[in-house]
Motif scaffolding. Structure first.
Motif, mmCIF file in Angstrom:
data_model
loop_
_atom_site.group_PDB
_atom_site.id
_atom_site.type_symbol
_atom_site.label_atom_id
_atom_site.label_comp_id
_atom_site.label_asym_id
_atom_site.label_seq_id
_atom_site.Cartn_x
_atom_site.Cartn_y
_atom_site.Cartn_z
ATOM 1 N N ILE A 65 -26.812 37.127 -17.252
ATOM 2 C CA ILE A 65 -25.524 36.468 -17.399
ATOM 3 C C ILE A 65 -24.857 37.151 -18.583
ATOM 4 C CG2 ILE A 65 -24.307 34.326 -17.912
ATOM 5 C CD1 ILE A 65 -26.645 32.828 -16.591
ATOM 6 N N TYR A 66 -23.819 37.924 -18.272
ATOM 7 C CA TYR A 66 -23.161 38.744 -19.286
ATOM 8 C C TYR A 66 -21.724 38.928 -18.856
ATOM 9 C CZ TYR A 66 -23.412 42.324 -23.015
ATOM 10 O OH TYR A 66 -23.269 43.033 -24.166
ATOM 11 N N THR A 67 -20.805 38.449 -19.637
ATOM 12 C CA THR A 67 -19.397 38.497 -19.240
ATOM 13 C C THR A 67 -18.813 39.893 -19.432
ATOM 14 O OG1 THR A 67 -18.540 37.934 -21.436
ATOM 15 C CG2 THR A 67 -19.110 36.087 -19.968
ATOM 16 N N ARG A 68 -17.738 40.146 -18.734
ATOM 17 C CA ARG A 68 -17.033 41.420 -18.888
ATOM 18 C C ARG A 68 -16.535 41.574 -20.319
ATOM 19 N NH1 ARG A 68 -18.966 41.671 -14.320
ATOM 20 N NH2 ARG A 68 -17.978 42.625 -12.530
ATOM 21 N N GLU A 97 -23.920 41.576 -7.740
ATOM 22 C CA GLU A 97 -23.468 40.345 -8.388
ATOM 23 C C GLU A 97 -23.423 39.200 -7.384
ATOM 24 O OE1 GLU A 97 -20.602 40.901 -11.983
ATOM 25 O OE2 GLU A 97 -19.782 42.058 -10.310
ATOM 26 N N LYS A 99 -21.628 35.477 -7.081
ATOM 27 C CA LYS A 99 -20.629 34.573 -7.659
ATOM 28 C C LYS A 99 -21.236 33.179 -7.770
ATOM 29 C CE LYS A 99 -16.644 37.126 -5.948
ATOM 30 N NZ LYS A 99 -16.275 37.731 -7.187
ATOM 31 N N ASN A 103 -14.791 29.529 -12.872
ATOM 32 C CA ASN A 103 -15.006 29.520 -14.322
ATOM 33 C C ASN A 103 -16.468 29.666 -14.738
ATOM 34 O OD1 ASN A 103 -12.248 29.260 -14.874
ATOM 35 N ND2 ASN A 103 -12.364 27.036 -14.650
ATOM 36 N N ARG A 104 -17.306 30.172 -13.862
ATOM 37 C CA ARG A 104 -18.706 30.426 -14.203
ATOM 38 C C ARG A 104 -18.970 31.915 -14.036
ATOM 39 N NH1 ARG A 104 -22.679 26.719 -11.234
ATOM 40 N NH2 ARG A 104 -24.009 27.420 -12.929
ATOM 41 N N PRO A 105 -19.701 32.517 -14.969
ATOM 42 C CA PRO A 105 -19.940 33.967 -14.865
ATOM 43 C C PRO A 105 -20.830 34.302 -13.670
ATOM 44 C CG PRO A 105 -21.249 33.027 -16.634
ATOM 45 C CD PRO A 105 -20.359 31.930 -16.125
ATOM 46 N N ASN A 106 -20.609 35.491 -13.126
ATOM 47 C CA ASN A 106 -21.444 35.969 -12.031
ATOM 48 C C ASN A 106 -22.868 36.205 -12.520
ATOM 49 O OD1 ASN A 106 -19.127 36.011 -10.480
ATOM 50 N ND2 ASN A 106 -18.877 38.239 -10.591
#
Length: 132
Positions: A65-68, A97, A99, A103-106
Motif C-alpha cells: 500500500i503506497y500512494t502515488r 494493481e 482497486k 478514496n482507498r489506495p490500490n
C-alpha cells in the motif's frame, strides 16, 4: 554540503541499501527506463513493511500500500513521471494493481521473472560473459 567520509567495515555493515534486481537489465526488460527500474526497486524494498503489517492475501501473495504521492516524494519526480514509470512497469507485467474502492489506495502486487533452471553451462550468465 555534508561531510563525506570513506566507508569503513562498520559503516558497510550498518548502512541500509536498496537492491536493484539484475533481471531489470536483461532480455525484454532492457527497454525499461531508469525511473521504472528505481521505482520497482523502491517498491520491492517495501515488501519488508508489508510483511510487518501482515499485508498478505488469502493466496499468500504480498501486496503493498503506497500512494502515488509517496512515490513522487520518494523519487523526487512529478506525478506525470511517476505515472509513466508505473505504466511502464504494468506494460512489462512487473506491477499489478487491485482497486479497493473510493478514496482507498490500490493494492500493489509486484511480480518477478521466473527463470527455469536449464543446467550449468547451457547458457552464459551476464557475470560469466567476457566483455571488452
Amino acid at each position: 554540503m555534508a561531510n563525506r567520509v570513506r566507508y569503513t567495515v562498520d559503516s558497510i555493515i550498518n548502512n541500509r541499501f536498496y537492491q536493484m534486481p539484475k533481471f531489470l537489465f536483461e532480455g525484454e526488460l532492457i527497454a525499461l527506463n531508469n525511473d521504472s527500474r528505481v521505482l520497482y526497486s523502491l517498491l520491492k524494498d517495501r515488501h519488508e513493511l508489508s510483511l510487518t503489517n501482515g499485508w498478505i492475501n488469502e493466496k499468500g501473495e504480498v501486496y503493498l500500500i503506497y500512494t502515488r504521492k509517496d512515490m513522487e516524494y520518494m523519487l523526487g519526480l512529478s506525478d506525470k513521471t511517476v505515472k509513466k514509470a508505473i505504466d511502464q512497469l504494468k506494460e512489462y507485467g512487473l506491477v499489478e494493481e487491485e482497486k479497493q474502492g473510493l478514496n482507498r489506495p490500490n493494492l500493489i502486487y509486484l511480480t518477478t521473472i521466473s527463470v527455469e533452471n536449464q543446467g550449468i553451462g547451457n547458457s552464459p550468465t551476464p557475470e560469466s560473459e567476457i566483455r571488452f
